[in-house]
Design an enzyme around this catalytic site. Sequence first.
Site, PDB file in Angstrom:
ATOM      1  N   HIS A 135       0.851  -1.197   0.000  1.00  0.00           N
ATOM      2  CA  HIS A 135       0.000   0.000   0.000  1.00  0.00           C
ATOM      3  C   HIS A 135       0.883   1.242   0.000  1.00  0.00           C
ATOM      4  O   HIS A 135       1.003   1.954   0.993  1.00  0.00           O
ATOM      5  CB  HIS A 135      -0.921  -0.008   1.213  1.00  0.00           C
ATOM      6  CG  HIS A 135      -2.031   0.989   1.124  1.00  0.00           C
ATOM      7  ND1 HIS A 135      -3.289   0.730   1.604  1.00  0.00           N
ATOM      8  CD2 HIS A 135      -2.090   2.243   0.609  1.00  0.00           C
ATOM      9  CE1 HIS A 135      -4.068   1.785   1.411  1.00  0.00           C
ATOM     10  NE2 HIS A 135      -3.348   2.716   0.798  1.00  0.00           N
ATOM     11  N   HIS A 137       1.760   4.891  -1.609  1.00  0.00           N
ATOM     12  CA  HIS A 137       1.528   6.093  -2.406  1.00  0.00           C
ATOM     13  C   HIS A 137       2.915   6.610  -2.794  1.00  0.00           C
ATOM     14  O   HIS A 137       3.666   7.065  -1.925  1.00  0.00           O
ATOM     15  CB  HIS A 137       0.803   7.164  -1.591  1.00  0.00           C
ATOM     16  CG  HIS A 137      -0.586   6.794  -1.189  1.00  0.00           C
ATOM     17  ND1 HIS A 137      -1.703   7.427  -1.707  1.00  0.00           N
ATOM     18  CD2 HIS A 137      -1.050   5.867  -0.307  1.00  0.00           C
ATOM     19  CE1 HIS A 137      -2.793   6.909  -1.152  1.00  0.00           C
ATOM     20  NE2 HIS A 137      -2.419   5.957  -0.302  1.00  0.00           N
ATOM     21  N   LYS A 218      -6.051  -0.537  -8.937  1.00  0.00           N
ATOM     22  CA  LYS A 218      -6.499  -0.018  -7.646  1.00  0.00           C
ATOM     23  C   LYS A 218      -7.764   0.806  -7.845  1.00  0.00           C
ATOM     24  O   LYS A 218      -7.794   1.741  -8.640  1.00  0.00           O
ATOM     25  CB  LYS A 218      -5.407   0.861  -7.022  1.00  0.00           C
ATOM     26  CG  LYS A 218      -5.868   1.679  -5.813  1.00  0.00           C
ATOM     27  CD  LYS A 218      -6.273   0.794  -4.646  1.00  0.00           C
ATOM     28  CE  LYS A 218      -6.908   1.599  -3.515  1.00  0.00           C
ATOM     29  NZ  LYS A 218      -6.062   2.671  -2.996  1.00  0.00           N
ATOM     30  N   HIS A 220     -10.320   3.331  -5.958  1.00  0.00           N
ATOM     31  CA  HIS A 220     -10.304   4.242  -4.804  1.00  0.00           C
ATOM     32  C   HIS A 220     -11.554   5.109  -4.804  1.00  0.00           C
ATOM     33  O   HIS A 220     -11.980   5.610  -5.849  1.00  0.00           O
ATOM     34  CB  HIS A 220      -9.054   5.120  -4.830  1.00  0.00           C
ATOM     35  CG  HIS A 220      -8.781   5.805  -3.528  1.00  0.00           C
ATOM     36  ND1 HIS A 220      -9.524   6.871  -3.077  1.00  0.00           N
ATOM     37  CD2 HIS A 220      -7.840   5.576  -2.579  1.00  0.00           C
ATOM     38  CE1 HIS A 220      -9.060   7.269  -1.905  1.00  0.00           C
ATOM     39  NE2 HIS A 220      -8.036   6.493  -1.578  1.00  0.00           N
ATOM     40  N   HIS A 247     -10.164   0.527  -2.110  1.00  0.00           N
ATOM     41  CA  HIS A 247     -10.486   1.429  -0.993  1.00  0.00           C
ATOM     42  C   HIS A 247     -11.930   1.828  -1.239  1.00  0.00           C
ATOM     43  O   HIS A 247     -12.226   2.570  -2.169  1.00  0.00           O
ATOM     44  CB  HIS A 247      -9.516   2.613  -1.029  1.00  0.00           C
ATOM     45  CG  HIS A 247      -9.881   3.772  -0.155  1.00  0.00           C
ATOM     46  ND1 HIS A 247      -8.938   4.425   0.613  1.00  0.00           N
ATOM     47  CD2 HIS A 247     -11.042   4.433   0.070  1.00  0.00           C
ATOM     48  CE1 HIS A 247      -9.521   5.435   1.262  1.00  0.00           C
ATOM     49  NE2 HIS A 247     -10.797   5.442   0.936  1.00  0.00           N
ATOM     50  N   HIS A 273      -6.824  -1.100   4.173  1.00  0.00           N
ATOM     51  CA  HIS A 273      -7.282  -0.624   5.506  1.00  0.00           C
ATOM     52  C   HIS A 273      -8.730  -1.031   5.782  1.00  0.00           C
ATOM     53  O   HIS A 273      -9.641  -0.204   5.859  1.00  0.00           O
ATOM     54  CB  HIS A 273      -7.072   0.870   5.702  1.00  0.00           C
ATOM     55  CG  HIS A 273      -7.235   1.730   4.496  1.00  0.00           C
ATOM     56  ND1 HIS A 273      -8.392   1.772   3.769  1.00  0.00           N
ATOM     57  CD2 HIS A 273      -6.379   2.592   3.898  1.00  0.00           C
ATOM     58  CE1 HIS A 273      -8.238   2.605   2.771  1.00  0.00           C
ATOM     59  NE2 HIS A 273      -7.025   3.115   2.826  1.00  0.00           N
ATOM     60  N   HIS A 321      -6.819  13.662   1.960  1.00  0.00           N
ATOM     61  CA  HIS A 321      -7.940  13.558   1.025  1.00  0.00           C
ATOM     62  C   HIS A 321      -8.447  14.916   0.565  1.00  0.00           C
ATOM     63  O   HIS A 321      -9.596  15.053   0.151  1.00  0.00           O
ATOM     64  CB  HIS A 321      -9.050  12.693   1.625  1.00  0.00           C
ATOM     65  CG  HIS A 321      -8.643  11.260   1.722  1.00  0.00           C
ATOM     66  ND1 HIS A 321      -8.609  10.420   0.633  1.00  0.00           N
ATOM     67  CD2 HIS A 321      -8.176  10.529   2.764  1.00  0.00           C
ATOM     68  CE1 HIS A 321      -8.172   9.239   1.001  1.00  0.00           C
ATOM     69  NE2 HIS A 321      -7.894   9.277   2.286  1.00  0.00           N
ATOM     70  N   ASP A 361       0.460   2.589   3.740  1.00  0.00           N
ATOM     71  CA  ASP A 361      -0.290   3.775   3.287  1.00  0.00           C
ATOM     72  C   ASP A 361       0.621   5.003   3.333  1.00  0.00           C
ATOM     73  O   ASP A 361       0.261   6.072   3.828  1.00  0.00           O
ATOM     74  CB  ASP A 361      -1.541   3.989   4.132  1.00  0.00           C
ATOM     75  CG  ASP A 361      -2.659   4.711   3.377  1.00  0.00           C
ATOM     76  OD1 ASP A 361      -2.407   5.197   2.268  1.00  0.00           O
ATOM     77  OD2 ASP A 361      -3.775   4.788   3.909  1.00  0.00           O
TER      78      ASP A 361
END
Length: 565
Positions: A135, A137, A218, A220, A247, A273, A321, A361
């Site tokens: 995970h 980024h 992925k 999201h 996610h 998560h 976010h 993450d």
Amino acid sequence: MIKISKKDYVNMYGPTTNDRVRLADTDLILRVEKDYTLYGEEVKFGGGKNIRDGMAQSVSEGDFPDLVLTNALIVDYTGIYKADIGIKNGYIVGIGKAGNPDIQDGVDPSLIIGTNTDIIGAEGLIVTAGGIDTHIHFISPTQIECALYSGVTTMIGGGIGPSEGTNATTCTSGAYHIHSMLKATQNYPMNFGFLGKGNSSNKNALKEQIIAGACGLKIHEDWGATSSVIDASLNIADEMDIQVAIHTDTLNEAGFVEDTIKAINGRVIHTFHTEGAGGGHAPDIIKMAGFENVLPASTNPTMPFTKNTIDEHLDMLMVCHHLDNKIKEDVEFADSRIRPETIAAEDKLHDMGVFSIMSSDSQAMGRVGEVILRTWQSADKCKKEFGALKEDNDLDDNFRIKRYIAKYTINPAIAHGIDSYVGSIEVGKFADLVLWQPKFFGVKPKLILKGGLIVGAKIGDANASIPTPEPIIYEKMFGANLNENALHFVSKASLDANIPEKLSLKRKCVAVKNCRNITKKDLKFNDKVQDIEVNPQTYEVKINGELISSKSVDSLALARKYFMI
């Protein structure tokens, strides 16, 4: 017969069968299950030792290992045992008894020490497989060194740098960006895999990214985790043998957790998560951890549960976010994700083997250098709170240790179809190995090997007369300047399309495989399937009517005494 005291033996060769070792300052105790090094025939390098020409080093010519780790205490899902490890051309070729068969008994033919063989003395050290963080980024390349020095040797995720998309989502969107990242990362001492953006109902757009070299997709919520994109991504995954990570939809905009489960339709998927503070259907995404087709992961900020866990999450979430604390709806969105009750359940579910994978993450509500650290902090916290597992006893914690090491080694490897290359210490696998002094286990590795070459180490002052004077800091080693001792994990479709050749990539690219024919039952020591219930008013988590929870704690092992604050 010459005899040696137990104390002298351990000082010379390390612990042996049934000896017990404490892991750093935790309450976790391992027991050596077996010793393959053969008493009286052990090999050791140094002044007055026996790895010498005609002694434990063969005078013969042969295809002998390039490197042997002697007397290593291996901690792996396959067992906790002592052995010599042989490495040739970057791969593990033997595990057992090394030496010279002309004068020694029991020498494994793949572990004959020759003139061309170098030695790492692993006496008294613990050796584990390199960690796998699924995970990531890819916000900053500085993450790579941070992860490496923590013991992580494989990073899977998405991104292109600190764009808004990367800060929030682990997606490398489109062929151009996938190609750019494959090229940009090829000189780092780390294995990489990149996830394309799965948020599309256009199958050709998804397919294009897999052919470009993405190892998975992925989905999201910030791009819209709708039922249509879930179905489209999984259809392409089944067709092209790649994994889908998800996610899910915190706000339940496009549906509830039941709708996501329906869209997945029994197909295998890797949930990020899965507790929900990092994102996912509020308040009951945690239910998905109980399904056989779901490979459930945690990210490390909520693990383990401490008195500070809740407080730090709000600010993290607002930044990651792209939310504004002056906008009421943004604050309410953040608040909906942070639930003490489900966070408290997460520790217990990990200890039960219901949650299967630990990840970071990185820089997006997670700490890239703390996957391994927090895994062992969680194991220790759970032992202190819940006692020995029923599979263990009062003398050792071997089952719990195997359960927790599997969470960041073999299980993420299985989930992403790379377990034939990395994830454990087994013959035929890439020699990504981490060496630890027991007193620093889980916190600060002594050596990190990639493809059998030393790429990182704790090392002293370069102008000192010996390598140990302070300041002792982590530095890249010679092996970090190569590219043949690390891998890019890509799709088979990209290899069929000759993408590595078209991009003139210098490093080896290998295909992920067997991503679609697996279930949670294939995950090691963490395969429990349970019917998880979440109370929609109180957020309490129950299994078969029993409350699943844990306490927040004020202090942890592997913490302040190991770091300058």
